[in-house]
Design a protein around this motif. Structure first.
Motif, PDB file in Angstrom:
ATOM      1  N   SER A  37      33.776  29.383  45.904  1.00  0.00           N
ATOM      2  CA  SER A  37      34.752  30.386  46.337  1.00  0.00           C
ATOM      3  C   SER A  37      36.087  29.697  46.645  1.00  0.00           C
ATOM      4  O   SER A  37      36.153  28.765  47.449  1.00  0.00           O
ATOM      5  N   GLY A  39      40.375  30.351  47.312  1.00  0.00           N
ATOM      6  CA  GLY A  39      41.512  31.237  47.558  1.00  0.00           C
ATOM      7  C   GLY A  39      42.796  30.493  47.242  1.00  0.00           C
ATOM      8  O   GLY A  39      42.969  29.348  47.656  1.00  0.00           O
ATOM      9  N   TYR A  58      45.121  30.336  39.010  1.00  0.00           N
ATOM     10  CA  TYR A  58      44.131  31.415  39.146  1.00  0.00           C
ATOM     11  C   TYR A  58      43.416  31.670  37.806  1.00  0.00           C
ATOM     12  O   TYR A  58      42.177  31.707  37.750  1.00  0.00           O
ATOM     13  N   LYS A  62      39.436  31.044  37.051  1.00  0.00           N
ATOM     14  CA  LYS A  62      38.608  32.182  36.622  1.00  0.00           C
ATOM     15  C   LYS A  62      37.878  31.829  35.328  1.00  0.00           C
ATOM     16  O   LYS A  62      36.686  32.089  35.176  1.00  0.00           O
ATOM     17  N   THR A  67      34.656  31.993  41.726  1.00  0.00           N
ATOM     18  CA  THR A  67      34.997  33.206  42.459  1.00  0.00           C
ATOM     19  C   THR A  67      36.332  32.923  43.128  1.00  0.00           C
ATOM     20  O   THR A  67      36.399  32.152  44.091  1.00  0.00           O
ATOM     21  N   PHE A  69      40.506  34.233  44.228  1.00  0.00           N
ATOM     22  CA  PHE A  69      41.540  35.265  44.379  1.00  0.00           C
ATOM     23  C   PHE A  69      42.881  34.578  44.561  1.00  0.00           C
ATOM     24  O   PHE A  69      42.949  33.384  44.883  1.00  0.00           O
ATOM     25  N   ALA A  71      46.371  35.323  46.761  1.00  0.00           N
ATOM     26  CA  ALA A  71      46.902  36.203  47.800  1.00  0.00           C
ATOM     27  C   ALA A  71      48.315  35.804  48.203  1.00  0.00           C
ATOM     28  O   ALA A  71      48.694  34.635  48.131  1.00  0.00           O
ATOM     29  N   ALA A  88      46.777  40.667  39.658  1.00  0.00           N
ATOM     30  CA  ALA A  88      45.732  40.044  40.483  1.00  0.00           C
ATOM     31  C   ALA A  88      46.253  39.624  41.857  1.00  0.00           C
ATOM     32  O   ALA A  88      45.473  39.463  42.803  1.00  0.00           O
ATOM     33  N   THR A  90      47.179  39.731  45.391  1.00  0.00           N
ATOM     34  CA  THR A  90      46.809  40.763  46.361  1.00  0.00           C
ATOM     35  C   THR A  90      47.303  40.437  47.766  1.00  0.00           C
ATOM     36  O   THR A  90      47.448  39.272  48.134  1.00  0.00           O
ATOM     37  N   PRO A  93      43.020  40.143  50.285  1.00  0.00           N
ATOM     38  CA  PRO A  93      41.945  39.401  49.635  1.00  0.00           C
ATOM     39  C   PRO A  93      40.588  39.792  50.226  1.00  0.00           C
ATOM     40  O   PRO A  93      40.542  40.286  51.349  1.00  0.00           O
TER      41      PRO A  93
END
Ligand code: 5GP
Ligand code: MN
Length: 340
Positions: A37, A39, A58, A62, A67, A69, A71, A88, A90, A93
């Protein structure tokens, strides 16, 4: 008695090449490999470099099956929505119960510039800072901070090294470089900046002219009106060596422009012959002023911003100040005069 001081030319430092064989790059590659994960965090008041760099990273992560995101505490400006993958980015998140395996701050000169996401960043098991600001205090566990024209240059080297470049990533990185280099005009631009841009154009398919138009030249009618309104009221001090452009909430309201539309207005101030230091002050809704600083020959913009807890580069820097507008202008003028 007046002490006469010889003016010293402030040169932008000669830059060393981006060396992906150094330890911190290897630590980042290992961290990217081990993390599931991830970020990615862009800075508040996002620009083409933080968004372009973040989106390139990003997309690559991916594609690796992570996983991930991306932000940003503030909304992405309209003019950057054309970038591949822009949707994408955001402000919300996913809220996981567990801390992220890895949090990466891109183009974010200080922890504060993560805005509301500072906490999510610091609570991650591992943190990385990838940035090109000389004032960066290296607030990550892994820090890749290289003085160069754009963070996109560093991301380019990292993705190339890991064979993770794509047409979409190339478009985003090119946008980052164009944004932060003033379309290859600033003193931060080196042969390596041009070489990277050339490698992107040679190796990948994207519409460079369109990216330059969208990120550098295009302005909405609101921006055009805002610029005309505030530049016509620009004030000059010190025999025309200092320019101050002020943008109040009322100017934004009158012209229908937003805070992100103030980006670059300060450049018009420093473009004027004889101006050595240009300030733009944008009144934020919380009564704070967002200050942009640009300098030409004799003053270090980063040094001026640092006097108020901000930072940036030799020729372009910024800070935020609270209080009475006239007091703030006085403080800025003093800092500039002391260095001229
Ligand atoms: P701009 O004037 O375009 O907002 O920012 C110019 C440069 O100064 C950018 O590289 C930006 O990252 C940096 N900068 C702008 N505002 C701040 C601030 O409040 N704090 C710090 N540390 N850097 C800033
Ligand atoms: Mn940048």
């Amino acid at each position: 008695m007046l002490i006469k001081r010889e003016k010293t030319l402030i040169k932008t430092p000669t830059r060393k090449p981006i060396m992906t064989n150094e330890n911190n790059y290897q630590a980042l590659s290992a961290a990217l490999k081990n993390a599931d994960s991830i970020g990615i965090f862009s800075h508040v008041s996002p620009d083409g470099d933080t968004i372009g760099s973040g989106l390139a990273l990003y997309g690559a992560l991916k594609a690796l099956g992570k996983t991930v995101f991306i932000a940003c505490a503030d909304p992405i400006p309209q003019k950057l929505l054309f970038l591949p993958g822009a949707a994408a980015v955001t402000q919300n998140p996913p809220k996981a119960a567990k801390p992220l395996d890895l949090a990466i701050a891109v183009d974010t000169a200080s922890y504060e510039r993560l805005g509301v996401f500072g906490h999510d960043f610091s609570r991650a098991k591992n943190t990385a800072v990838i940035d090109h600001h000389k004032s960066n205090p290296r607030y990550g566990k892994i820090n890749i901070v290289v003085e160069c024209a754009a963070t996109a240059e560093i991301i380019y080297r990292i993705l190339k090294e890991n064979a993770l470049l794509s047409d979409d990533a190339a478009a985003c990185l090119f946008a980052g470089i164009v944004t932060d280099s003033g379309c290859f005009a600033f003193s931060s631009v080196t042969p390596e900046t041009h070489a990277i841009a050339a490698e992107l154009m040679n190796g990948f398919k994207f519409d460079a002219e369109n990216i330059i138009y969208n990120t550098y030249r295009a302005k909405s009618l609101q921006v055009f009106k805002l610029r005309n309104a505030v530049l016509s009221k620009c004030k000059f001090y010190n025999d025309g060596q200092i320019a101050v452009v002020s943008i109040f909430q009322s100017d934004l309201k009158d012209t229908g422009a937003g805070e992100s539309d103030t980006e670059g207005i300060v450049t018009d101030g420093i473009s004027i012959i004889g101006v050595e230091v240009a300030f733009s002050l944008t009144e934020m809704p919380n009564k704070q002023f967002k200050v942009s600083i640009r300098t030409k020959n004799y003053v270090d913009a980063n040094d001026c911003a640092a006097a108020f807890g901000g930072g940036g580069h030799t020729r372009a820097a910024g800070c935020r100040l609270s209080g009475n507008y006239y007091d703030i202008v006085d403080k800025l003028l003093k800092v500039a005069r002391d260095r001229l």
